[in-house]
Write a protein that holds these residues in place. Structure first.
Motif, short mmCIF file in Angstrom:
data_model
loop_
_atom_site.label_atom_id
_atom_site.label_comp_id
_atom_site.label_asym_id
_atom_site.label_seq_id
_atom_site.Cartn_x
_atom_site.Cartn_y
_atom_site.Cartn_z
N VAL A 1 0.83 -1.21 0.00
CA VAL A 1 0.00 0.00 0.00
C VAL A 1 0.86 1.26 0.00
CG1 VAL A 1 -1.74 1.34 1.26
CG2 VAL A 1 -1.90 -1.16 1.17
N SER A 2 1.77 1.37 0.96
CA SER A 2 2.55 2.61 1.05
C SER A 2 3.76 2.41 1.96
CB SER A 2 1.69 3.76 1.59
OG SER A 2 1.30 3.50 2.93
N ASP A 3 4.63 3.46 1.96
CA ASP A 3 5.80 3.51 2.82
C ASP A 3 5.80 4.83 3.58
OD1 ASP A 3 7.62 1.17 2.27
OD2 ASP A 3 7.44 1.94 0.24
N PHE A 4 6.45 4.83 4.72
CA PHE A 4 6.81 6.07 5.37
C PHE A 4 8.29 5.98 5.70
CE2 PHE A 4 7.58 8.87 8.97
CZ PHE A 4 6.96 10.04 8.54
N TRP A 5 9.11 6.79 5.02
CA TRP A 5 10.56 6.66 5.13
C TRP A 5 11.10 7.55 6.25
CZ3 TRP A 5 11.74 2.51 2.81
CH2 TRP A 5 11.13 2.16 1.60
N HIS A 6 12.19 7.11 6.86
CA HIS A 6 12.89 7.92 7.85
C HIS A 6 14.38 7.57 7.79
CE1 HIS A 6 13.19 4.26 10.18
NE2 HIS A 6 11.88 4.20 10.39
N VAL A 7 15.18 8.20 8.65
CA VAL A 7 16.60 7.89 8.67
C VAL A 7 16.80 6.43 9.05
CG1 VAL A 7 17.24 10.25 9.29
CG2 VAL A 7 16.80 8.58 11.09
N THR A 8 17.94 5.89 8.66
CA THR A 8 18.24 4.50 8.97
C THR A 8 18.31 4.30 10.49
OG1 THR A 8 19.49 4.24 6.92
CG2 THR A 8 19.91 2.64 8.68
N TYR B 1 -4.57 4.56 4.02
CA TYR B 1 -3.22 4.22 4.45
C TYR B 1 -2.15 4.60 3.42
CZ TYR B 1 -5.56 1.66 8.13
OH TYR B 1 -6.35 1.34 9.22
N VAL B 2 -2.45 5.57 2.59
CA VAL B 2 -1.49 6.00 1.58
C VAL B 2 -0.81 7.30 1.98
CG1 VAL B 2 -1.17 6.72 -0.83
CG2 VAL B 2 -2.70 4.80 -0.28
N ASP B 3 -1.59 8.35 2.19
CA ASP B 3 -1.01 9.66 2.51
C ASP B 3 -0.96 9.85 4.02
OD1 ASP B 3 -0.68 10.46 -0.18
OD2 ASP B 3 -2.83 10.88 -0.31
N ASN B 4 -0.07 9.13 4.67
CA ASN B 4 0.07 9.19 6.12
C ASN B 4 0.97 10.37 6.50
OD1 ASN B 4 -1.33 6.58 6.33
ND2 ASN B 4 0.55 5.76 5.44
N GLN B 5 0.63 11.04 7.59
CA GLN B 5 1.31 12.27 7.95
C GLN B 5 1.99 12.17 9.31
OE1 GLN B 5 1.48 14.93 5.81
NE2 GLN B 5 0.37 13.61 4.35
N LEU B 6 3.23 12.64 9.37
CA LEU B 6 3.95 12.73 10.64
C LEU B 6 3.38 13.91 11.44
CD1 LEU B 6 6.40 11.73 12.37
CD2 LEU B 6 7.75 13.51 11.23
N VAL B 7 2.93 13.63 12.67
CA VAL B 7 2.34 14.70 13.48
C VAL B 7 3.21 15.06 14.68
CG1 VAL B 7 -0.01 14.15 12.79
CG2 VAL B 7 0.94 13.07 14.83
N GLY B 8 4.20 14.24 14.99
CA GLY B 8 5.07 14.57 16.11
C GLY B 8 6.27 13.67 16.20
N SER B 9 7.40 14.21 16.67
CA SER B 9 8.62 13.44 16.93
C SER B 9 9.15 13.84 18.30
CB SER B 9 9.69 13.71 15.86
OG SER B 9 9.32 13.16 14.62
N TYR B 10 9.54 12.83 19.10
CA TYR B 10 9.93 13.10 20.48
C TYR B 10 11.24 12.38 20.80
CZ TYR B 10 5.07 14.45 20.34
OH TYR B 10 3.89 15.05 19.96
N PRO B 11 12.20 13.08 21.40
CA PRO B 11 13.51 12.48 21.67
C PRO B 11 13.42 11.36 22.71
CG PRO B 11 13.31 14.63 22.74
CD PRO B 11 12.11 14.48 21.87
N MET B 12 14.24 10.33 22.49
CA MET B 12 14.36 9.20 23.40
C MET B 12 15.85 8.91 23.62
SD MET B 12 11.36 7.92 24.36
CE MET B 12 9.79 8.74 24.08
N GLU B 13 16.14 8.01 24.55
CA GLU B 13 17.53 7.67 24.85
C GLU B 13 18.04 6.51 24.00
OE1 GLU B 13 19.53 9.37 26.95
OE2 GLU B 13 17.87 10.79 27.20
N GLY B 14 17.23 5.49 23.83
CA GLY B 14 17.61 4.30 23.07
C GLY B 14 16.46 3.32 23.06
N PRO B 15 15.33 3.68 22.43
CA PRO B 15 14.09 2.91 22.58
C PRO B 15 14.10 1.58 21.85
CG PRO B 15 13.78 4.66 20.97
CD PRO B 15 15.15 4.86 21.57
N TYR B 16 13.41 0.61 22.46
CA TYR B 16 13.18 -0.70 21.86
C TYR B 16 11.69 -0.86 21.61
CZ TYR B 16 17.98 -2.30 22.62
OH TYR B 16 19.34 -2.46 22.58
#
Length: 423
Positions: free
Chosen positions: A280-287, A325-340
């Motif tokens: 259906v779609s992708d949402f890309w981010h940094v590796t 599920y195609v045009d999905n939008q980033l609404v927020g990003s929050y810093p973490m220490e090292g999440p699993y």
């Protein structure tokens, strides 16, 4: 002309000779278990200590904890304040499980097992589907190279550090792990359970690589989705496999869709035809390394950096999912220490932030999640969680923890099964 051909022949011969050389070096040398021995090694034994716990799975009052590459602990959790470790299923090469009805599915290196747990004190293998999963290598000592692996000798159960002599050619061995305990690969959970003691599917954590949907079991490696028909739960039948991308780490089922977390983003597949999921779609981010959970039209994705994950980014991303599920939008990003891993229950999000511990958030306002932390349990190393019916099941470096979150203003630890520590 003859001289030219002669010179060409000599050059090729010299080049061939240069390719055929041996080198002596200290390496991870494989320790093998033959395929015959592998297929005779599954058995039910008395309860054993947690030593290297991995994935967790819950069904019908029982918690199942994978002992990485060794088997499954069975914990009677009908009294959450006093969980009882009641047995262990020895399964060489096991790192992932899923449960439908009374059948537990488990990987055993290259095989898939169906184990009847209707008598919880006497689990019994009812079917083994052989040679359907990728050849899997256990963790190595990264200070040394890997010696040649001969798959014909059996599966690799461990490594011996010693000097080896071998012809030096380039070999690539897929380092499939099916999501080890503190590793970077993963699978995810079954469709949302209702907590009933008679539910059809159990519930897994966000780091899982096995998923159940309708009459099908899915298992994902780095690039391929392995599909099994489990209409007859005790008789899984291999349908085939499908390429779904690369560096795939996690699987999560939601609203007739499959969400795959990869090191480069989230991929979504439609399950209208369960035997052939449609991209259906992708949402890309940094590796990075990233499990995903989905609830009420939003996807929550943790991104973790580090050597194995390819970046220094550590954060939580929140996406608003489109109806298609195609045009999905980033609404927020929050810093973490090292999440699993992470888990969601209504508007409460639980994040395993590695060494930073367990973090609990009110996510009713998706644009200001970091301003609404409910609780923070520091001082523990966390890996994955399952929130269900007011209780949170959590696995980490030092064992299994259980919390009562029925009162969000007073979340409390109710039990702990520690990891065995040698003196």
């Amino acid at each position: 002309m003859k001289k030219i051909f002669l010179l060409l022949f000599i050059s090729l011969a010299l080049a061939a000779c240069m390719d055929e050389y041996t080198e002596e070096f200290t390496a991870n040398s494989p320790i093998y278990l033959s395929y015959d021995e592998l297929r005779q090694s599954v058995k039910s034994v008395a309860a054993t200590d947690l030593v290297n716990p991995g994935k967790i799975y819950f069904k019908d009052g029982y918690l199942f904890v994978v002992e990485e590459f060794a088997g499954v602990h069975i914990i009677d959790n009908q009294n959450p304040a006093n969980p009882q470790n009641i047995g262990f299923i020895e399964i060489p090469g096991n790192v992932d499980i899923a449960i439908k009805e009374n059948i537990l599915y488990a990987d055993s290196y290259v095989d898939l097992l169906a184990i009847d747990i209707s008598d919880i004190n006497n689990p019994t293998v009812v079917k083994r589907v052989e040679d359907v999963l990728p050849y899997t290598l256990p963790p190595v000592d990264e200070n040394y190279r890997i010696a040649d692996v001969d798959e014909d000798k059996g599966v690799v159960t461990g490594w011996e550090i010693k000097k080896v002599r071998q012809e030096m050619e380039y070999h690539y061995y897929p380092y499939y792990r099916f999501g080890g305990a503190m590793e970077d690969m993963a699978y995810s959970s079954a469709p949302k359970a209702n907590g009933s003691m008679a539910s059809t599917f159990g519930v897994g954590g966000s780091m899982a690589r096995f998923g159940l949907y309708d009459d099908y079991l899915y298992a994902v490696d780095e690039a391929n989705l392995h599909i099994f028909d489990v209409k007859a739960a005790a008789n899984p039948d291999e349908i085939g496999q499908q390429n779904v991308g690369w560096n795939v780490e996690t699987m999560f089922m939601y609203d007739d869709h499959m969400f795959l977390g990869t090191q480069s983003g989230m991929r979504i597949f439609n399950l209208d035809i369960p035997t052939y999921p449609k991209y259906v779609s992708d949402f890309w981010h940094v590796t990075s390394c990233d499990p995903v959970v989905v609830a009420d039209g939003y996807a929550y994705v943790t991104l973790r950096g580090g050597t194995a994950c390819g970046s220094t980014v550590n954060r939580l991303d929140v996406l608003k999912l489109a109806d298609d599920y195609v045009d999905n939008q980033l609404v927020g990003s929050y810093p973490m220490e090292g999440p699993y891993g992470l888990g969601i229950d209504d508007e409460v999000l639980f994040v395993c932030d590695g060494d930073a511990g367990l973090k609990v958030y009110d996510v009713s306002d998706k644009t200001a999640i970091d301003d609404h932390m409910i609780s923070h349990f520091a001082g523990i190393n966390t890996y994955d969680v399952i929130p269900l019916g007011g209780y949170l099941f959590m696995i980490g470096d030092d064992g299994f923890y259980q919390y009562d979150y029925s009162d969000l203003q007073n979340i409390s630890q109710v039990s702990h099964i520690p990891v065995f520590q040698e003196d």
